[in-house]
Design an enzyme around this catalytic site. Structure first.
Site, mmCIF file in Angstrom:
data_model
loop_
_atom_site.group_PDB
_atom_site.id
_atom_site.type_symbol
_atom_site.label_atom_id
_atom_site.label_comp_id
_atom_site.label_asym_id
_atom_site.label_seq_id
_atom_site.Cartn_x
_atom_site.Cartn_y
_atom_site.Cartn_z
ATOM 1 N N LYS A 1 -8.327 4.884 -6.468
ATOM 2 C CA LYS A 1 -9.230 6.385 -7.856
ATOM 3 C C LYS A 1 -10.106 6.199 -7.034
ATOM 4 O O LYS A 1 -10.561 7.739 -7.445
ATOM 5 C CB LYS A 1 -9.393 5.181 -8.918
ATOM 6 C CG LYS A 1 -7.950 5.094 -9.410
ATOM 7 C CD LYS A 1 -8.337 3.898 -10.506
ATOM 8 C CE LYS A 1 -6.898 4.195 -11.556
ATOM 9 N NZ LYS A 1 -6.604 3.185 -12.398
ATOM 10 N N GLY B 1 1.004 -1.291 -0.066
ATOM 11 C CA GLY B 1 0.318 -0.101 0.417
ATOM 12 C C GLY B 1 0.864 1.014 -0.271
ATOM 13 O O GLY B 1 2.052 0.944 0.112
ATOM 14 N N GLY C 1 0.632 2.874 7.775
ATOM 15 C CA GLY C 1 0.195 1.518 8.694
ATOM 16 C C GLY C 1 0.922 0.125 8.343
ATOM 17 O O GLY C 1 0.488 -0.298 9.248
ATOM 18 N N PRO D 1 3.031 5.266 0.715
ATOM 19 C CA PRO D 1 3.385 5.036 2.682
ATOM 20 C C PRO D 1 2.225 5.954 3.311
ATOM 21 O O PRO D 1 1.571 6.223 3.158
ATOM 22 C CB PRO D 1 4.393 6.419 2.419
ATOM 23 C CG PRO D 1 4.158 6.490 0.163
ATOM 24 C CD PRO D 1 2.953 6.016 0.089
ATOM 25 N N GLY D 2 2.400 5.492 4.403
ATOM 26 C CA GLY D 2 1.623 6.015 5.656
ATOM 27 C C GLY D 2 0.041 5.464 6.025
ATOM 28 O O GLY D 2 -0.262 6.086 6.899
ATOM 29 N N SER E 1 -4.334 1.853 -17.862
ATOM 30 C CA SER E 1 -5.441 2.826 -17.531
ATOM 31 C C SER E 1 -6.030 3.869 -17.948
ATOM 32 O O SER E 1 -6.883 4.514 -17.264
ATOM 33 C CB SER E 1 -5.694 2.705 -15.828
ATOM 34 O OG SER E 1 -5.010 3.651 -15.161
HETATM 35 P P1 ADP Z 1 3.750 2.777 6.617
HETATM 36 O O1 ADP Z 1 4.947 1.504 7.047
HETATM 37 O O2 ADP Z 1 3.005 2.309 5.674
HETATM 38 O O3 ADP Z 1 4.500 3.332 5.127
HETATM 39 P P2 ADP Z 1 3.447 3.076 8.942
HETATM 40 O O4 ADP Z 1 3.619 2.587 9.191
HETATM 41 O O5 ADP Z 1 5.074 4.165 9.483
HETATM 42 O O6 ADP Z 1 3.139 3.609 7.571
HETATM 43 O O7 ADP Z 1 2.340 4.944 9.310
HETATM 44 C C1 ADP Z 1 3.057 6.181 9.482
HETATM 45 C C2 ADP Z 1 2.205 6.795 10.951
HETATM 46 O O8 ADP Z 1 0.860 6.603 10.604
HETATM 47 C C3 ADP Z 1 2.875 5.696 12.123
HETATM 48 O O9 ADP Z 1 1.879 6.269 13.469
HETATM 49 C C4 ADP Z 1 1.191 4.456 12.249
HETATM 50 O O10 ADP Z 1 0.957 4.152 13.711
HETATM 51 C C5 ADP Z 1 -0.261 5.987 11.410
HETATM 52 N N1 ADP Z 1 -1.152 5.090 11.193
HETATM 53 C C6 ADP Z 1 -1.269 4.662 10.455
HETATM 54 N N2 ADP Z 1 -2.195 3.938 9.939
HETATM 55 C C7 ADP Z 1 -3.214 3.932 10.714
HETATM 56 C C8 ADP Z 1 -4.315 3.488 12.337
HETATM 57 N N3 ADP Z 1 -4.974 2.900 11.117
HETATM 58 N N4 ADP Z 1 -4.604 3.627 12.746
HETATM 59 C C9 ADP Z 1 -3.231 4.287 13.585
HETATM 60 N N5 ADP Z 1 -2.516 4.779 13.297
HETATM 61 C C10 ADP Z 1 -2.401 5.056 11.786
#
Ligand code: ADP
Length: 798
Positions: free
Chosen positions: A729, A364, A369, A366-367, A686
């Protein structure tokens, strides 16, 4: 001397044969004489001492020094006429005699006398010479001799001064000849050279040769000396160091030596048999080495590495699905499907009784979780957690280590992670597995394949350790932004779990429940009342971040709290309210322009929906035509698949031209240009429907509805085929206030992934053909008679 006299043989004289000696004229030399024959010759010479007091005799070198009783043929016939200066009989019957060379002489006959040789001789006359003729030669010889003396320690330097005073060339040559350590044949040859000039030349040559040899000798001597000095110094210092260490430094706090400590550590560890044997050997090696030597450092490093690994040290698993669910819910908002998949996975492990089977891979933007999910999985299992970043890894050695023969070699990332984990069964998160690349240094994915293969990884062999380490107890979880750059063999080993981005509402909830409390605490504001209004948080989401996940949101929230913290320090006791205005004041000028859609329907301008590694995007696609020759121009940051897709769109438009009311000649007289603004790279098929729609609009001059967005691949015959990333999307379309989304009918199944609240506001139109897309997207006054010409062609069945 007159020539008459020269021809007349002189009175015969006794001959003294010399062993290994050539006596030069002007040379005064002591001799020890033992042979009876020689003593007789000397005595005879003394007995014939003339009126001038000179005891003359002839002296000639033996051809072979060993010959005891030489025959006339065994002595050189070119001899020296000399005189006895002093004679001293020694108690043992031998005689010490001091002789002086007077001039060169040639032996011309041996007389039959006993018990010594008596010879006829003639003096050798030297051509008369004046120093002027020899000036240059003499200078050269003197200079060379000086150089020679400087190099040769055996010649007294005073001799140099003596030589410098000699003006007679012949005498100069002979004096120098005496002092050169030459072999007998060379000396004899010098003696036999009658011309002083020739003799000087020969000397010069001989000295040059000697000088070369001396120079080399000197070089070797100084090198050997230096080397000896160095090794001696090192040896001495090392000994001293050892002695000092023995006295104090070598012992640790508990009074043990370093070696003892290592041995104790080894005993305490549960190393594999192979590793144990190797360690014993290495420790033994270390004992023999100077503790400060470079080799010892290498060996010690290696031992430290091996002993620091968690051999057989495992944490106890608690596979409890209910507990795991609680941990996952506590740490993460939403993500129901993802959590469910993780729990199913753990349930199977619980039933089987061990963790085996496919490897989880979270995919997925970035960011969202992914990393923190991995951390929660570890937490719920009670295992240690390490994150290992694979982004930018392109060398097999980064995974597997360098062989120990390399300077500065280190184990690879896997072994480093295990050391960090301090347990043999941690959860290792292989982050960004799609960002690995390979080049000539070897393919890291091949090494990773071995790491992830349960059949092979019980004997994982790191190049640095060169020992098998059991990885079969480790739980690996991978993360990636997109699937397509993960090598296929790796994909086959993984269970893919997709995490799409979050909607604005979800982000809001995540911020409220997780990020805000976390950041408030992290910034020391736990006990202060800080309230962020909903509009305040939404402003951060909309105007300061542009992402699918919540990473930037978290960063911006952190920034808000840091600034609030400053205000608190400055005296603001709270309660502090952060609303929209305050947010803007704290964070400065918004970074993201207000998302807005074009507000008039335009010709040749279509909203496409794209999927990137950072989530969904609305892609404004423009097309236009201009007079030309039927060329197609496609611009924007595009990859090949996209360009081919553009070609397909044009082909479809051309085959459909008549039915769309376009004249055939149009394509011969006009060029077409499709442009995708935006600096991020775009790829994938696409955008097919988007390009076709934009082209048709540009050619027919019918505007495109601005509230419509679309996605779908097209075939040459105008069918619309499915695409990926539907959820992302739709989220993007929703974000931009688009109301109608056109999608391929075959993507119907993916609609379930789109959050309900979004599905309820979006009008989603499912299509099979491009014709349907056009009917929906073009602003037609009478859609029913859009295909007005060529009624003979039946419409494509849908
Ligand atoms: P990734 O590894 O997908 O790039 P991270 O795991 O580093 O993302 O997540 C970035 C931040 O967002 C972290 O502090 C994480 O705890 C928070 N976060 C992401 N999704 C959620 C969620 N569904 N609920 C609570 N916190 C989340």
């Amino acid at each position: 001397m007159s020539s008459h006299l020269e021809k007349q043989p002189l009175k015969p004289l006794p001959l003294l044969p010399l062993r290994d000696i050539v006596l030069f004229p002007h040379e005064v030399r002591p001799l020890y004489v033992g042979r009876e024959k020689s003593i007789a010759a000397l005595k005879e010479a003394m007995a014939r001492k003339g009126a001038d007091g000179k005891a003359l005799l002839l002296l000639s070198a033996q051809k072979k020094a060993k010959t005891n009783d030489p025959t006339p043929d065994e002595v050189f016939h070119f001899a020296t006429l000399g005189q006895v200066v002093q004679l001293l009989p020694l108690p043992d019957g031998t005689v010490k005699v001091l002789v002086e060379g007077l001039s060169r002489a040639r032996l011309i006959g041996f007389l039959p006398t006993e018990p010594y040789f008596e010879c006829d001789y003639e003096p050798v006359s030297e051509p008369p010479s004046t120093p002027a003729e020899f000036e240059a030669l003499m200078r050269a010889v003197q200079a060379t001799f000086k150089a020679f003396v400087e190099l040769n320690k055996r010649i007294a330097p005073e001799l140099m001064q003596q030589v410098a005073l000699i003006e007679d060339p012949s005498r100069l040559a002979d004096t120098i000849g005496v002092h050169l350590a030459l072999k007998l044949p060379d000396k004899q040859a010098l003696l036999e050279t009658e011309s002083p000039a020739k003799r000087l030349e020969k000397l010069y040559e001989l000295m040059q040769g000697e000088i070369e040899i001396l120079k080399v000798e000197k070089k070797i001597r100084s090198r050997v000396k230096k080397q000896m000095e160095r090794t001696q110094k090192e040896y001495y210092l090392n000994e001293q160091m050892q002695a000092i260490q023995r006295e104090l430094g070598d012992k640790g706090d508990d009074g043990k030596t370093e070696i003892q400590e290592l041995e104790d550590k080894l005993k305490a560890k549960k190393l594999s048999k192979e590793a144990h044997a190797r360690m014993k050997k290495e420790i033994k090696k270390l004992k023999m080495m100077g503790p400060m030597s470079a080799e010892a450092t290498v060996v010690r490093n290696y031992i430290d590495w091996v002993l620091s690994l968690p051999w057989g040290e495992e944490t106890k698993d608690k596979i409890d699905v209910e507990e795991a669910q609680k941990v996952l819910d506590d740490d993460h908002f939403g993500l129901e499907k993802v959590k469910e998949r993780i729990l199913e996975y753990l349930a199977v492990q619980q039933l089987v009784g061990k963790l085996k089977g496919p490897i989880l891979c979270f995919v997925g933007p970035p960011g969202v979780g992914k990393t923190s999910l991995g951390r929660s999985v570890a937490k719920s299992l009670g295992r240690k957690f390490v994150r290992m970043s694979l982004g930018g890894v392109r060398d097999e050695a980064e995974i597997r280590g360098h062989r120990r023969t390399y300077i500065g070699a280190m184990p690879g990332k896997i072994i480093q992670s295990l050391k960090k984990a301090e347990s043999a069964n941690p959860v290792i998160l292989l982050d960004e597995i799609d960002k690995m690349s390979s080049d000539f240094r070897g393919d890291p994915s091949a090494a990773l394949l071995e790491v992830l293969d349960p059949e092979q990884n019980s004997t994982f062999n790191d190049h640095y350790l060169d020992l098998d380490f059991d990885l079969s107890k480790v739980m690996f979880i991978c993360t990636a932004n997109s699937m397509h750059s993960i090598p296929q063999p790796l994909q086959d080993r993984m269970e893919i779990i997709r995490i799409a981005g979050y909607t604005e509402d979800e982000k809001l909830s995540i911020a409220r429940k997780y990020l805000i409390p976390k950041q408030q605490e992290a910034n020391g504001l736990k006990d202060i009342k800080v309230r962020l209004t909903t509009l305040g948080v939404k402003t951060i989401i909309r105007r300061y971040t542009r992402e699918s996940g919540v990473r930037s949101l978290e960063r911006e929230l952190a920034s808000v709290f840091r600034k609030v913290a400053r205000e608190v320090i400055a005296g603001d006791k709270g309660p502090i309210v952060v609303d929209r205005r305050r947010t803007k004041k704290l964070l400065g000028v918004p970074r993201v322009p207000k998302d807005k859609n074009e507000n008039v329907d335009q010709i040749g301008m279509v909203n496409g929906l794209a999927w990137t590694e950072f989530g969904g995007e609305v892609l404004h696609t423009e097309a236009t035509t201009m007079p030309g020759k039927g060329k197609l121009i496609v611009t924007g940051v595009l990859r090949d698949v996209m360009k081919e897709s553009a070609q397909a769109a044009v082909t479809w438009v051309r085959t459909r031209a008549r039915r769309l009311g376009i004249e055939d000649a149009f394509f011969e007289k006009n060029d077409m240009h499709i442009h995708f603004p935006g600096a991020f790279p775009k790829d994938g098929p696409s955008a097919g429907v988007t390009m076709a729609t934009a082209l048709v609009s540009a050619i027919t001059r019918i505007p495109v509805r601005r509230d419509v967005a679309m996605t779908g691949e097209i075939t040459l015959r105008g069918r619309v085929t499915p695409i990926g990333g539907l959820k992302e999307k739709c989220l993007a379309a929703h974000r931009l206030g688009i109301t109608t989304v056109i999608i391929p009918r075959e993507n119907k199944k993916d609609l379930r992934d789109v959050p309900k609240n979004i599905r309820s506001v979006l009008r989603i139109v499912m299509v099979d053909t491009v014709d349907e897309v056009l009917r929906e997207a073009l602003k037609l006054e009478h859609p029913e008679d859009f295909f007005r010409t060529s009624p003979e062609v039946s419409p494509t069945p849908s």
